[in-house]
Design a protein around this motif. Sequence first.
Motif, PDB file in Angstrom:
ATOM      1  N   GLY A 115      -3.379 -24.165  19.218  1.00 26.08           N
ATOM      2  CA  GLY A 115      -2.985 -23.277  20.297  1.00 26.08           C
ATOM      3  C   GLY A 115      -2.875 -24.002  21.622  1.00 26.08           C
ATOM      4  N   VAL A 116      -3.856 -24.852  21.920  1.00 21.78           N
ATOM      5  CA  VAL A 116      -3.819 -25.654  23.144  1.00 21.78           C
ATOM      6  C   VAL A 116      -2.607 -26.589  23.132  1.00 21.78           C
ATOM      7  CG1 VAL A 116      -4.981 -27.459  24.466  1.00 21.78           C
ATOM      8  CG2 VAL A 116      -6.310 -25.565  23.516  1.00 21.78           C
ATOM      9  N   ALA A 117      -2.419 -27.289  22.021  1.00 18.63           N
ATOM     10  CA  ALA A 117      -1.308 -28.239  21.933  1.00 18.63           C
ATOM     11  C   ALA A 117       0.044 -27.535  22.046  1.00 18.63           C
ATOM     12  CB  ALA A 117      -1.386 -29.011  20.612  1.00 18.63           C
ATOM     13  N   THR A 118       0.128 -26.346  21.480  1.00 20.21           N
ATOM     14  CA  THR A 118       1.397 -25.610  21.488  1.00 20.21           C
ATOM     15  C   THR A 118       1.785 -25.183  22.897  1.00 20.21           C
ATOM     16  OG1 THR A 118       1.043 -24.830  19.225  1.00 20.21           O
ATOM     17  CG2 THR A 118       2.597 -23.589  20.578  1.00 20.21           C
ATOM     18  N   ILE A 119       0.838 -24.611  23.629  1.00 21.33           N
ATOM     19  CA  ILE A 119       1.174 -24.169  24.986  1.00 21.33           C
ATOM     20  C   ILE A 119       1.388 -25.358  25.917  1.00 21.33           C
ATOM     21  CG2 ILE A 119      -1.180 -23.902  25.895  1.00 21.33           C
ATOM     22  CD1 ILE A 119      -0.188 -21.287  27.197  1.00 21.33           C
ATOM     23  N   ALA A 120       0.628 -26.433  25.706  1.00 22.92           N
ATOM     24  CA  ALA A 120       0.821 -27.631  26.530  1.00 22.92           C
ATOM     25  C   ALA A 120       2.204 -28.234  26.294  1.00 22.92           C
ATOM     26  CB  ALA A 120      -0.268 -28.652  26.234  1.00 22.92           C
ATOM     27  N   ARG A 121       2.611 -28.290  25.042  1.00 19.15           N
ATOM     28  CA  ARG A 121       3.941 -28.821  24.730  1.00 19.15           C
ATOM     29  C   ARG A 121       5.027 -27.938  25.343  1.00 19.15           C
ATOM     30  NH1 ARG A 121       5.737 -31.697  20.226  1.00 19.15           N
ATOM     31  NH2 ARG A 121       3.689 -32.717  20.292  1.00 19.15           N
ATOM     32  N   ARG A 122       4.793 -26.633  25.360  1.00 18.33           N
ATOM     33  CA  ARG A 122       5.770 -25.716  25.949  1.00 18.33           C
ATOM     34  C   ARG A 122       5.937 -25.994  27.446  1.00 18.33           C
ATOM     35  NH1 ARG A 122       4.099 -21.179  23.596  1.00 18.33           N
ATOM     36  NH2 ARG A 122       3.048 -20.160  25.346  1.00 18.33           N
ATOM     37  N   TYR A 123       4.833 -26.217  28.133  1.00 11.38           N
ATOM     38  CA  TYR A 123       4.912 -26.568  29.555  1.00 11.38           C
ATOM     39  C   TYR A 123       5.666 -27.878  29.751  1.00 11.38           C
ATOM     40  CZ  TYR A 123       1.861 -22.974  31.611  1.00 11.38           C
ATOM     41  OH  TYR A 123       1.331 -21.794  32.079  1.00 11.38           O
ATOM     42  N   LEU A 124       5.380 -28.841  28.899  1.00 13.86           N
ATOM     43  CA  LEU A 124       6.048 -30.142  29.003  1.00 13.86           C
ATOM     44  C   LEU A 124       7.553 -30.011  28.771  1.00 13.86           C
ATOM     45  CD1 LEU A 124       3.426 -32.342  27.142  1.00 13.86           C
ATOM     46  CD2 LEU A 124       4.009 -32.502  29.554  1.00 13.86           C
ATOM     47  N   GLU A 125       7.928 -29.158  27.855  1.00 15.92           N
ATOM     48  CA  GLU A 125       9.352 -28.948  27.589  1.00 15.92           C
ATOM     49  C   GLU A 125      10.044 -28.289  28.773  1.00 15.92           C
ATOM     50  OE1 GLU A 125       9.191 -26.738  23.965  1.00 15.92           O
ATOM     51  OE2 GLU A 125       9.009 -28.530  22.699  1.00 15.92           O
ATOM     52  N   ILE A 126       9.354 -27.372  29.437  1.00 12.97           N
ATOM     53  CA  ILE A 126       9.917 -26.730  30.631  1.00 12.97           C
ATOM     54  C   ILE A 126      10.113 -27.769  31.729  1.00 12.97           C
ATOM     55  CG2 ILE A 126       9.446 -25.095  32.499  1.00 12.97           C
ATOM     56  CD1 ILE A 126       7.901 -23.399  30.423  1.00 12.97           C
ATOM     57  N   VAL A 127       9.095 -28.577  31.965  1.00  8.11           N
ATOM     58  CA  VAL A 127       9.156 -29.602  33.007  1.00  8.11           C
ATOM     59  C   VAL A 127      10.182 -30.677  32.654  1.00  8.11           C
ATOM     60  CG1 VAL A 127       7.822 -31.450  34.089  1.00  8.11           C
ATOM     61  CG2 VAL A 127       6.818 -29.186  33.835  1.00  8.11           C
ATOM     62  N   GLY A 128      10.326 -30.933  31.365  1.00 11.40           N
ATOM     63  CA  GLY A 128      11.280 -31.948  30.917  1.00 11.40           C
ATOM     64  C   GLY A 128      12.725 -31.619  31.256  1.00 11.40           C
ATOM     65  N   LYS A 129      12.998 -30.381  31.568  1.00 10.98           N
ATOM     66  CA  LYS A 129      14.355 -29.975  31.944  1.00 10.98           C
ATOM     67  C   LYS A 129      14.647 -30.227  33.424  1.00 10.98           C
ATOM     68  CE  LYS A 129      14.432 -26.401  28.367  1.00 10.98           C
ATOM     69  NZ  LYS A 129      14.460 -24.933  28.083  1.00 10.98           N
TER      70      LYS A 129
END
Length: 292
Positions: A115-129
């Motif tokens: 759960g932690v890794a999933t939400i963290a990756r989601r934030y990273l994907e948003i910032v990656g744009k």
Amino acid sequence: MGEINVSNILPDEKVKSLVQSWLAEDTPNFDYGGLVVGHKMETAELLIKSPGIVAGVPFFDAVFQQLGCEVKWLCKEGSKFEPCTRERIATVTGPCKNILLGERIALNCISRASGVATIARRYLEIVGKTDWKGKIAGTRKTTPGFRLVEKYSLLVAGADTHRYNLSSMVMLKDNHIWSSGSITKAVEATKSVSGFSTKIEVECQSLEEGLEAARAGADVVMFDNFKPENLMSAAKTLKSQFPYVVVEASGGIDEENISSYCVQDVDVISTSKLIQGYPAVDFSLKIIKKNS
């Protein structure tokens, strides 16, 4: 440089100690269900049943290693499953009694770690744009007794862990400053004992406080609860005078607004949402039925 195995950062004895405490908590005396199944050898399959990033593998392994079972993984830690419909990602083989002893503990751990890794990756994907090149970090607002797992899961996702505990970096917050009398006094007192290897971060409510912290010798200035437009101006001014001071933004940052905080001169964005706001990923462990 080859692929980095994040699990190598974990201290084996600490993981073992955590697992032992979890097992002791869950089975303080009799395992009544163990009477039903005994020690016959069985194999169970680990199924991921909701979208997510798989994390927490070393802790899952350690639970069953402690119980004399063997885990074989069919995916790498950090793998993304989306969409997902009961996909088998690992098997656990050992005495049935012991598989079931570890089942809930291992599932609780991996579901939360993922759960932690999933939400963290989601934030990273948003910032990656965006064009921003800084770091996204979790905070110290972790679950008591579960910090090692949550901080580790941030690394699996590719996020930053921020400070691990009170000893890993000094963070002078409003209460420290009010009690000591000023930012300058608080920083000077800290520098007298913290040594050259320990960074000092100061939580600041205004540009003026940030400049005072930088002049006093702070390594990191955190602008707390700034609006994006105010953050941009404050970060630019501070960096123009103190280019080597790390600028951090924090407070009220979530998925909806994080892109607006990805501004030039900000090096780190920290948010408690990575650890306080994660939904668990759904897993189950099922004994494989043998053909009769």
